[in-house]
Design a protein around this motif. Structure first.
Motif, PDB file in Angstrom:
ATOM      1  N   GLN A 175      -0.791  -3.578  -8.016  1.00 13.63           N
ATOM      2  CA  GLN A 175       0.512  -2.919  -8.124  1.00 13.63           C
ATOM      3  C   GLN A 175       0.531  -1.595  -7.386  1.00 13.63           C
ATOM      4  O   GLN A 175       1.557  -1.212  -6.819  1.00 13.63           O
ATOM      5  CB  GLN A 175       0.856  -2.679  -9.597  1.00 13.63           C
ATOM      6  N   VAL A 176      -0.593  -0.877  -7.419  1.00 14.77           N
ATOM      7  CA  VAL A 176      -0.643   0.429  -6.771  1.00 14.77           C
ATOM      8  C   VAL A 176      -1.893   0.541  -5.901  1.00 14.77           C
ATOM      9  O   VAL A 176      -2.926  -0.069  -6.187  1.00 14.77           O
ATOM     10  CB  VAL A 176      -0.638   1.584  -7.808  1.00 14.77           C
ATOM     11  N   LYS A 177      -1.766   1.298  -4.826  1.00 18.66           N
ATOM     12  CA  LYS A 177      -2.899   1.661  -3.993  1.00 18.66           C
ATOM     13  C   LYS A 177      -2.927   3.176  -3.877  1.00 18.66           C
ATOM     14  O   LYS A 177      -1.882   3.811  -3.725  1.00 18.66           O
ATOM     15  CB  LYS A 177      -2.793   1.015  -2.608  1.00 18.66           C
ATOM     16  N   GLY A 211       0.728   4.320  -3.155  1.00 23.11           N
ATOM     17  CA  GLY A 211       1.624   3.314  -2.609  1.00 23.11           C
ATOM     18  C   GLY A 211       1.878   2.217  -3.619  1.00 23.11           C
ATOM     19  O   GLY A 211       0.942   1.701  -4.238  1.00 23.11           O
ATOM     20  N   LEU A 212       3.135   1.858  -3.817  1.00 25.05           N
ATOM     21  CA  LEU A 212       3.502   0.795  -4.754  1.00 25.05           C
ATOM     22  C   LEU A 212       3.772  -0.491  -3.987  1.00 25.05           C
ATOM     23  O   LEU A 212       4.447  -0.479  -2.952  1.00 25.05           O
ATOM     24  CB  LEU A 212       4.723   1.189  -5.578  1.00 25.05           C
ATOM     25  N   ALA A 213       3.235  -1.586  -4.488  1.00 25.55           N
ATOM     26  CA  ALA A 213       3.402  -2.872  -3.815  1.00 25.55           C
ATOM     27  C   ALA A 213       4.870  -3.272  -3.802  1.00 25.55           C
ATOM     28  O   ALA A 213       5.629  -2.957  -4.721  1.00 25.55           O
ATOM     29  CB  ALA A 213       2.564  -3.937  -4.510  1.00 25.55           C
ATOM     30  N   THR A 216       7.444  -4.368  -6.938  1.00 23.86           N
ATOM     31  CA  THR A 216       7.078  -3.843  -8.247  1.00 23.86           C
ATOM     32  C   THR A 216       8.245  -3.104  -8.903  1.00 23.86           C
ATOM     33  O   THR A 216       8.575  -3.353 -10.057  1.00 23.86           O
ATOM     34  CB  THR A 216       5.879  -2.894  -8.130  1.00 23.86           C
ATOM     35  N   VAL A 217       8.853  -2.182  -8.156  1.00 22.06           N
ATOM     36  CA  VAL A 217       9.966  -1.414  -8.700  1.00 22.06           C
ATOM     37  C   VAL A 217      10.772  -0.838  -7.540  1.00 22.06           C
ATOM     38  O   VAL A 217      10.210  -0.424  -6.523  1.00 22.06           O
ATOM     39  CB  VAL A 217       9.461  -0.283  -9.627  1.00 22.06           C
ATOM     40  N   ASP A 218      12.081  -0.829  -7.675  1.00 23.79           N
ATOM     41  CA  ASP A 218      12.952  -0.209  -6.675  1.00 23.79           C
ATOM     42  C   ASP A 218      13.286   1.207  -7.127  1.00 23.79           C
ATOM     43  O   ASP A 218      13.721   1.421  -8.259  1.00 23.79           O
ATOM     44  CB  ASP A 218      14.248  -1.023  -6.511  1.00 23.79           C
ATOM     45  N   VAL A 249       3.193  12.427 -14.850  1.00 20.84           N
ATOM     46  CA  VAL A 249       3.930  11.280 -15.365  1.00 20.84           C
ATOM     47  C   VAL A 249       5.241  11.250 -14.603  1.00 20.84           C
ATOM     48  O   VAL A 249       6.131  12.067 -14.845  1.00 20.84           O
ATOM     49  CB  VAL A 249       4.167  11.375 -16.878  1.00 20.84           C
ATOM     50  N   ILE A 250       5.354  10.329 -13.681  1.00 20.46           N
ATOM     51  CA  ILE A 250       6.431  10.361 -12.694  1.00 20.46           C
ATOM     52  C   ILE A 250       7.455   9.283 -13.013  1.00 20.46           C
ATOM     53  O   ILE A 250       7.145   8.080 -12.976  1.00 20.46           O
ATOM     54  CB  ILE A 250       5.878  10.179 -11.276  1.00 20.46           C
ATOM     55  N   ALA A 251       8.671   9.719 -13.320  1.00 20.33           N
ATOM     56  CA  ALA A 251       9.771   8.783 -13.556  1.00 20.33           C
ATOM     57  C   ALA A 251      10.314   8.325 -12.212  1.00 20.33           C
ATOM     58  O   ALA A 251      10.645   9.157 -11.351  1.00 20.33           O
ATOM     59  CB  ALA A 251      10.870   9.456 -14.384  1.00 20.33           C
ATOM     60  N   LEU A 252      10.392   7.010 -12.034  1.00 14.94           N
ATOM     61  CA  LEU A 252      10.891   6.425 -10.787  1.00 14.94           C
ATOM     62  C   LEU A 252      12.301   5.902 -11.020  1.00 14.94           C
ATOM     63  O   LEU A 252      12.528   5.076 -11.904  1.00 14.94           O
ATOM     64  CB  LEU A 252       9.960   5.293 -10.332  1.00 14.94           C
ATOM     65  N   ARG A 253      13.221   6.383 -10.228  1.00 17.07           N
ATOM     66  CA  ARG A 253      14.623   6.001 -10.441  1.00 17.07           C
ATOM     67  C   ARG A 253      15.260   5.594  -9.108  1.00 17.07           C
ATOM     68  O   ARG A 253      14.857   6.015  -8.064  1.00 17.07           O
ATOM     69  CB  ARG A 253      15.424   7.133 -11.075  1.00 17.07           C
TER      70      ARG A 253
END
Length: 253
Positions: A175-177, A211-213, A216-218, A249-253
């Protein structure tokens, strides 16, 4: 070894293994017949099963199978035991080769003869230490000792590389690199949103890029809701400076 390679594994109940492409079976010395049946079904339907040594050596009521691996696992793994050692007190430096990687084992050693599979590794005396096989639509890899326990003691880089390669061989993308292996990153998603956790156990501030695959999330924005550190976003990559012995702790929006 998965943790140090920044791979985020799940602890999976047997009833849920069908949701996954690859299963790693650690320290499988005692297995029940119904457990074996579910693992066989998982492989036959296309899953990849990676097992440490002596799978199902002891079955119901602690009985040892007369053929090893037990309960028909010799057919699943394409291998049969030719030799075994129970030497947990003197095997801390046991080494063997799997897929070209020299790694540490521990506790037990199981040598194999081929029973339909292909040799994937050897001990120093040339005996077979690992076997790959195809069964149904899936694949297996059986390793004759316990590389998880060996890594706990030695933290060998070859074991990390081998474990990371297991995902690649099963067509699984992490999921993450992350560009700094001294820190850890985890992506969590649920009804409350998507959050990227970045933990820095070192004493120095670390500039980290994660880096997010794809898929995984937009997201278009990212905010550190823990330490209020500045976060930048470029495509599916997040960059943040994480203070020593702290986290973001990073909120992804």
């Amino acid at each position: 070894a998965f943790f140090d390679s920044n791979i985020q594994p799940d602890f999976v109940a047997l009833d849920n293994i069908g949701e996954y492409k690859i299963i790693y079976l650690p320290y499988p010395v005692i297995l029940k017949p119904d457990t074996v049946a579910k693992l066989r079904k998982f492989v036959e339907e296309g899953g990849t099963l990676v097992s440490e040594g002596l799978p199902g050596y002891f079955g119901d009521h602690g009985h040892v199978g007369t053929v090893q691996p037990n309960y028909g696992l010799d057919e699943l793994f394409g291998a049969r035991e030719s030799y075994v050692e129970f030497t947990p007190d003197i095997s801390n430096d046991l080494m063997f080769e799997v897929r070209g990687a020299r790694i540490y084992g521990r506790y037990f050693r199981q040598d194999y003869e081929l029973h339909g599979g292909q040799a994937a590794g050897h001990y120093s005396n040339g005996n077979i230490a690992a076997v790959e096989n195809k069964s149904g639509q899936g694949r297996t890899l059986l390793m004759g000792s316990f590389p998880g326990a060996g890594y706990f003691l030695h933290h060998g880089s070859s074991t990390r590389s081998l474990f990371a390669g297991l995902l690649q061989s099963a067509g699984v993308t992490p999921q993450v690199k992350i560009d700094d292996t001294s820190v850890q990153a985890r992506l969590h998603q649920g009804a409350g949103g998507a959050y990227l956790w970045v933990l820095n156990p070192t004493r120095e501030t670390r500039p980290v890029k994660v880096g997010l695959a794809a898929g995984t999330v937009d997201f278009t924005t990212a905010e550190d809701v823990w330490g209020k550190q500045s976060v930048t976003v470029s495509g599916h990559e997040v960059a943040v400076n994480v203070p020593g012995r702290d986290g973001a702790v990073i909120a992804l929006r």
